[in-house]
Design a protein around this motif. Structure first.
Motif, PDB file in Angstrom:
ATOM      1  N   GLY A 252       0.788  -1.229   0.000  1.00 28.31           N
ATOM      2  CA  GLY A 252       0.000   0.000   0.000  1.00 28.31           C
ATOM      3  C   GLY A 252       0.816   1.273   0.000  1.00 28.31           C
ATOM      4  N   ASN A 253       2.067   1.212   0.474  1.00 35.51           N
ATOM      5  CA  ASN A 253       2.983   2.347   0.336  1.00 35.51           C
ATOM      6  C   ASN A 253       4.418   1.818   0.357  1.00 35.51           C
ATOM      7  N   ASP A 254       5.371   2.700   0.130  1.00 39.29           N
ATOM      8  CA  ASP A 254       6.770   2.260   0.017  1.00 39.29           C
ATOM      9  C   ASP A 254       7.342   1.804   1.354  1.00 39.29           C
ATOM     10  N   GLN A 255       6.844   2.351   2.467  1.00 37.73           N
ATOM     11  CA  GLN A 255       7.333   1.896   3.766  1.00 37.73           C
ATOM     12  C   GLN A 255       6.914   0.458   4.034  1.00 37.73           C
ATOM     13  N   VAL A 278       5.878  -4.422  -5.472  1.00 36.55           N
ATOM     14  CA  VAL A 278       5.567  -3.068  -5.946  1.00 36.55           C
ATOM     15  C   VAL A 278       5.102  -2.238  -4.754  1.00 36.55           C
ATOM     16  N   GLY A 279       5.521  -0.989  -4.694  1.00 37.28           N
ATOM     17  CA  GLY A 279       5.085  -0.086  -3.634  1.00 37.28           C
ATOM     18  C   GLY A 279       4.187   1.011  -4.168  1.00 37.28           C
ATOM     19  N   PHE A 280       4.037   2.085  -3.383  1.00 41.31           N
ATOM     20  CA  PHE A 280       3.196   3.217  -3.780  1.00 41.31           C
ATOM     21  C   PHE A 280       3.730   4.463  -3.085  1.00 41.31           C
ATOM     22  N   ASP A 281       4.000   5.509  -3.816  1.00 37.36           N
ATOM     23  CA  ASP A 281       4.429   6.843  -3.360  1.00 37.36           C
ATOM     24  C   ASP A 281       5.699   7.319  -4.046  1.00 37.36           C
ATOM     25  N   ASP A 282       6.647   6.417  -4.293  1.00 39.15           N
ATOM     26  CA  ASP A 282       7.974   6.772  -4.797  1.00 39.15           C
ATOM     27  C   ASP A 282       8.655   7.748  -3.837  1.00 39.15           C
ATOM     28  N   VAL A 283       8.856   7.293  -2.603  1.00 33.40           N
ATOM     29  CA  VAL A 283       9.529   8.119  -1.599  1.00 33.40           C
ATOM     30  C   VAL A 283      10.967   8.377  -2.022  1.00 33.40           C
ATOM     31  N   ASP A 284      11.529   9.429  -1.468  1.00 31.82           N
ATOM     32  CA  ASP A 284      12.934   9.726  -1.723  1.00 31.82           C
ATOM     33  C   ASP A 284      13.781   8.553  -1.237  1.00 31.82           C
ATOM     34  N   GLY A 285      14.529   7.945  -2.121  1.00 31.73           N
ATOM     35  CA  GLY A 285      15.340   6.788  -1.763  1.00 31.73           C
ATOM     36  C   GLY A 285      14.791   5.476  -2.277  1.00 31.73           C
ATOM     37  N   ALA A 286      13.565   5.462  -2.820  1.00 29.44           N
ATOM     38  CA  ALA A 286      12.981   4.210  -3.322  1.00 29.44           C
ATOM     39  C   ALA A 286      13.830   3.604  -4.432  1.00 29.44           C
ATOM     40  N   ALA A 287      14.507   4.460  -5.197  1.00 33.68           N
ATOM     41  CA  ALA A 287      15.363   3.961  -6.276  1.00 33.68           C
ATOM     42  C   ALA A 287      16.631   3.308  -5.742  1.00 33.68           C
ATOM     43  N   LEU A 293      13.032  -0.125  -6.070  1.00 30.53           N
ATOM     44  CA  LEU A 293      11.612  -0.465  -5.961  1.00 30.53           C
ATOM     45  C   LEU A 293      10.769   0.066  -7.117  1.00 30.53           C
ATOM     46  N   THR A 294      10.009  -0.838  -7.746  1.00 29.73           N
ATOM     47  CA  THR A 294       8.941  -0.431  -8.660  1.00 29.73           C
ATOM     48  C   THR A 294       7.817   0.143  -7.811  1.00 29.73           C
ATOM     49  N   THR A 295       7.313   1.318  -8.183  1.00 27.74           N
ATOM     50  CA  THR A 295       6.329   1.980  -7.328  1.00 27.74           C
ATOM     51  C   THR A 295       5.472   2.941  -8.144  1.00 27.74           C
ATOM     52  N   VAL A 296       4.502   3.547  -7.494  1.00 25.99           N
ATOM     53  CA  VAL A 296       3.611   4.513  -8.126  1.00 25.99           C
ATOM     54  C   VAL A 296       3.960   5.902  -7.603  1.00 25.99           C
ATOM     55  N   VAL A 330       6.306   3.841 -11.918  1.00 23.07           N
ATOM     56  CA  VAL A 330       7.756   3.896 -12.145  1.00 23.07           C
ATOM     57  C   VAL A 330       8.297   2.471 -12.011  1.00 23.07           C
ATOM     58  N   VAL A 331       8.730   1.910 -13.108  1.00 20.72           N
ATOM     59  CA  VAL A 331       9.180   0.505 -13.112  1.00 20.72           C
ATOM     60  C   VAL A 331      10.686   0.438 -12.850  1.00 20.72           C
ATOM     61  N   ARG A 332      11.054  -0.314 -11.813  1.00 25.23           N
ATOM     62  CA  ARG A 332      12.440  -0.556 -11.497  1.00 25.23           C
ATOM     63  C   ARG A 332      12.658  -2.067 -11.395  1.00 25.23           C
ATOM     64  N   SER A 333      13.715  -2.487 -10.713  1.00 29.98           N
ATOM     65  CA  SER A 333      14.093  -3.892 -10.792  1.00 29.98           C
ATOM     66  C   SER A 333      13.554  -4.791  -9.684  1.00 29.98           C
ATOM     67  N   SER A 334      12.530  -4.345  -8.937  1.00 28.85           N
ATOM     68  CA  SER A 334      11.930  -5.227  -7.934  1.00 28.85           C
ATOM     69  C   SER A 334      10.818  -6.087  -8.508  1.00 28.85           C
ATOM     70  N   THR A 335      10.566  -5.937  -9.815  1.00 34.42           N
ATOM     71  CA  THR A 335       9.527  -6.745 -10.480  1.00 34.42           C
ATOM     72  C   THR A 335      10.109  -7.437 -11.693  1.00 34.42           C
ATOM     73  N   ALA A 336       9.634  -8.661 -11.935  1.00 34.08           N
ATOM     74  CA  ALA A 336      10.071  -9.468 -13.076  1.00 34.08           C
ATOM     75  C   ALA A 336       9.028 -10.560 -13.298  1.00 34.08           C
ATOM     76  N   PRO A 337       9.055 -11.236 -14.451  1.00 33.02           N
ATOM     77  CA  PRO A 337       8.117 -12.350 -14.667  1.00 33.02           C
ATOM     78  C   PRO A 337       8.337 -13.447 -13.627  1.00 33.02           C
ATOM     79  N   PRO A 338       7.288 -14.178 -13.267  1.00 37.67           N
ATOM     80  CA  PRO A 338       7.461 -15.277 -12.297  1.00 37.67           C
ATOM     81  C   PRO A 338       8.277 -16.401 -12.901  1.00 37.67           C
ATOM     82  N   ARG A 339       8.933 -17.161 -12.023  1.00 35.29           N
ATOM     83  CA  ARG A 339       9.725 -18.288 -12.511  1.00 35.29           C
ATOM     84  C   ARG A 339       8.803 -19.372 -13.093  1.00 35.29           C
TER      85      ARG A 339
END
Length: 339
Positions: A252-255, A278-287, A293-296, A330-339
């Motif tokens: 529900g959020n990045d924390q 995946v998170g939500f907020d894109d807090v400073d430091g999420a990258a 973190l992939t986030t909103v 914002v897509v980053r490297s915490s998400t990928a296709p399932p194994r």
């Protein structure tokens, strides 16, 4: 103003027009008046101006007494937008969200003679308290209200308006991203259910799942804290060890996401190899989380600017509709296709 007029060689009325950005002043004259203002160190007399215009050029802002990223970022954005429009901001914080506390804060603003109020407290009781108070000035509630009618001009009924980032849309984007990667077993670790944003994000997750013909599992309802995300992550890790866990988590959020990441890491669950997050907020430091973190991302600057625009429009007697601002995945490297 008389001193400025004498130095610039213009009338008192011309100085007034320059100060109020009147379009009938020639550029050459405007520059001469501005130079005289700089030379003399002239400042407007706010008290005198308030007597003439019946406006204090001050906006009241109510916010939570916490350091949560969303409310704090919104407060900063509102203050900057108000300053850009020549307004001062008076801030009041709420430690508790009951009706009596909210009414006390609003009465405080009425005593100050504020021109309008922004309420940054997306909580059930706060929204109800604002509406029951019936403020004589326009009020913008920054919250993803579940069912809000459009506002009407001041003096013709309710002066309360709604403005929010579209939390439900952001949650749908986050969930659809995971579904597009091939995940089918997604769990949502949500925020407190008495917050509008938490409910809207959970609703967006459910809608995206159901749109793909999937039955969403019961959301894990927590708080907004990393500690509760950590507790949820431990539960998920145990389920994964038993072969029953999900392949993806929408927090529900990045924390909350940060706590989940820590718990999974401690138990040897690899992100995103074993589980996507995946998170939500894109807090400073999420990258710079491990992994990033992939986030909103919520456009707080636009939120602040629009809230001030709505108040100023209402002060001019214009009807202002409910506003929704679209967030960005914002897509980053915490998400990928399932194994």
């Amino acid at each position: 103003m008389a001193d400025v007029a004498a130095v610039a060689g213009v009338s008192h009325q011309t100085v007034s027009r320059v100060l109020n950005a009147h379009p009938s002043v020639r550029d050459e004259t405007r520059l001469r008046v501005l130079a005289a203002i700089d030379e003399l160190g002239y400042r407007r007399n706010s008290a005198a101006r308030a007597l003439v215009t019946s406006r204090s050029a001050t906006l009241g802002v109510v916010t939570t007494g916490s350091a949560l990223f969303g409310p704090t970022s919104t407060l900063i954005a509102v203050e900057e937008a108000a300053r850009d429009q020549g307004y001062f901001v008076s801030v009041a914080t709420l430690r508790t969200y009951d009706t009596a506390s909210m009414h006390q804060v609003l009465e405080h603003f009425m005593d100050q003679g504020v021109d309008g109020i922004v309420v940054i407290a997306p909580h059930d009781e706060v929204a109800a308290a604002v509406e029951s108070f019936g403020a004589p000035v326009p009020v913008v509630v920054v919250a993803a209200l579940d069912d809000v009618a459009g506002a009407v001009p001041v003096g013709a009924g309710s002066s309360t308006m709604s403005l929010a980032v579209d939390q439900r849309s952001g949650a749908r984007h986050a969930t659809e991203h995971l579904l597009d990667l091939g995940h089918r077993d997604l769990v949502h670790v949500g925020g407190p259910p008495d917050w509008f944003d938490a409910r809207e994000r959970a609703a967006g997750w459910r809608e995206a799942m159901e749109a793909r013909g999937l039955v969403p599992a019961r959301a894990r309802v927590r708080s907004w804290s990393a500690a509760d995300g950590y507790a949820a992550g431990r539960d998920l890790a145990e389920a994964l060890a038993a072969g029953e866990g999900p392949t993806a988590v929408f927090a529900g959020n990045d924390q909350l996401a940060l706590g989940v990441l820590r718990a999974l890491w401690e138990r040897g669950v690899r992100v995103p190899d074993d589980v996507s997050v995946v998170g939500f907020d894109d807090v400073d430091g999420a990258a710079y989380f491990v992994p990033p973190l992939t986030t909103v991302r919520q456009p707080f600057a636009a939120l602040g600017a629009r809230s001030v625009e709505m108040l100023l429009a209402a002060l001019d007697g214009r009807t202002v509709p409910v506003q929704r601002i679209e967030p960005e995945l914002v897509v980053r490297s915490s998400t990928a296709p399932p194994r």
